[in-house]
Each structure stands twice: as structure tokens, then as C-alpha cells.
Design a protein around this motif. Sequence first.
Motif, PDB file in Angstrom:
ATOM      1  N   TYR A  15      -9.094   4.088  -1.227  1.00 57.09           N
ATOM      2  CA  TYR A  15      -9.505   3.419   0.011  1.00 57.09           C
ATOM      3  C   TYR A  15      -8.315   3.333   0.966  1.00 57.09           C
ATOM      4  O   TYR A  15      -7.165   3.325   0.537  1.00 57.09           O
ATOM      5  CB  TYR A  15     -10.021   2.004  -0.292  1.00 57.09           C
ATOM      6  N   SER A  16      -8.617   3.201   2.237  1.00 54.93           N
ATOM      7  CA  SER A  16      -7.562   3.101   3.241  1.00 54.93           C
ATOM      8  C   SER A  16      -6.875   1.734   3.191  1.00 54.93           C
ATOM      9  O   SER A  16      -7.418   0.773   2.627  1.00 54.93           O
ATOM     10  CB  SER A  16      -8.154   3.317   4.636  1.00 54.93           C
ATOM     11  N   LYS A  17      -5.738   1.662   3.799  1.00 51.91           N
ATOM     12  CA  LYS A  17      -5.036   0.383   3.913  1.00 51.91           C
ATOM     13  C   LYS A  17      -5.894  -0.613   4.700  1.00 51.91           C
ATOM     14  O   LYS A  17      -5.918  -1.811   4.388  1.00 51.91           O
ATOM     15  CB  LYS A  17      -3.677   0.588   4.592  1.00 51.91           C
ATOM     16  N   ASP A  18      -6.612  -0.120   5.697  1.00 51.32           N
ATOM     17  CA  ASP A  18      -7.509  -0.982   6.483  1.00 51.32           C
ATOM     18  C   ASP A  18      -8.611  -1.603   5.621  1.00 51.32           C
ATOM     19  O   ASP A  18      -9.037  -2.723   5.868  1.00 51.32           O
ATOM     20  CB  ASP A  18      -8.137  -0.206   7.641  1.00 51.32           C
ATOM     21  N   LYS A  48     -16.178   1.800   7.600  1.00 53.05           N
ATOM     22  CA  LYS A  48     -15.085   1.642   8.591  1.00 53.05           C
ATOM     23  C   LYS A  48     -15.523   0.760   9.725  1.00 53.05           C
ATOM     24  O   LYS A  48     -16.642   0.615  10.040  1.00 53.05           O
ATOM     25  CB  LYS A  48     -14.655   3.002   9.119  1.00 53.05           C
ATOM     26  N   TYR A  75       0.810  -1.217   0.000  1.00 53.12           N
ATOM     27  CA  TYR A  75       0.000   0.000   0.000  1.00 53.12           C
ATOM     28  C   TYR A  75       0.846   1.272   0.000  1.00 53.12           C
ATOM     29  O   TYR A  75       0.537   2.235  -0.709  1.00 53.12           O
ATOM     30  CB  TYR A  75      -0.942  -0.012   1.204  1.00 53.12           C
TER      31      TYR A  75
END
Length: 170
Positions: free
Chosen positions: A130-133, A170, A17
Motif C-alpha cells: 500500500y502507498s504511504k498515503d 485513493k 515507510y
Amino acid sequence: DVGHNIHDIFHYIYHNYDNLPDVVAFLEGHPWDHCNKNKFNRLIKNSFFTSLESYQDIDDGSAHIRCSDTGWMEVNNSWYIYDHPRRNYSKFNSYDDYMNYIFKDYRTSKWIRFAPGAQYIVEKERLLYYSKDFWKKLLDTVSDHVNMPEAYIGERALWTIFSCCYEEKK
């Protein structure tokens, strides 16, 4: 080792990422199963979001599949879960269930646009949308067992994910 390129895609994005190249091509081991060689050789040079697929020979008379101007479409009925031998172990009851798990504002549709084989060229910006999560969440959906229905759901979700049209949950 999990056995699906969907796992490999999510794994690659999550683990790289912070160091992704400007453009990534996600391919199967034999990419011509879903994209004829001539078309593949022409499209692989693209540096923008591209599905690597051949859909011109699809029988448009099927109630289950159809060809749009941009490619492969499949009716949103989650048949691949119900027909799968490990369906009782699936975390999700349907494609829509999965999409509602990952997106906060998902809207169901009758047809799903996707590229069979999950072969795409994708720009870094789309992956970082998008986030790494988010990518870890997707990876976790396909990491538990070999050959689970989640890989088929993920395959169908990638077009929408890479289109960056929803907000992640989230």
C-alpha cells in the motif's frame, strides 16, 4: 499517548515507510494476553506473515466467535461499535463501512479473521503493498480521540490489510 496499539502500528508504518526493516513484529506491551508464552517464543522467530495468538482454547460453541484452522474468527456484526461508550463519535457505522472506506474492491463476509491484540509479524513487502498515503489515511482514523471504536475496527481489519488481497481506495 492515544492509547491503542492500532494507533502505534499505523503511526510506525507511516512515519517509517521509507526506512522499514525487512520484518516487523507488532506487539502489545504484554504479548502473552493473547498468545501463550510457549507459542509466542516459538512464533516470534518467524520472518514471514504470522499472527501471534493462541486460539486453541476458544469455545467453538459460541455463535459470536469460532476457531478456524488458522486462528480466531469473529462474526461480522460490529458489536464492539454498538457496545462502545463513544459509539456516537465513531466515523464508521460498521466494519464493512470502514473496509469500504479504505478499499475499492472490498467484499463483505460473514466472519472476520483477526488476531486479538493485533499482534503480527509482517514482512516489509506487505507494508509497502500500500502507498504511504494509505497508512496516513488509516492513522487519521484513529488519531482524533482516545479510546474510539475505530481502534477496534482497525484491530479487526489488520489481518485483511496485511493479507494484501484488496486494492486501496485513493
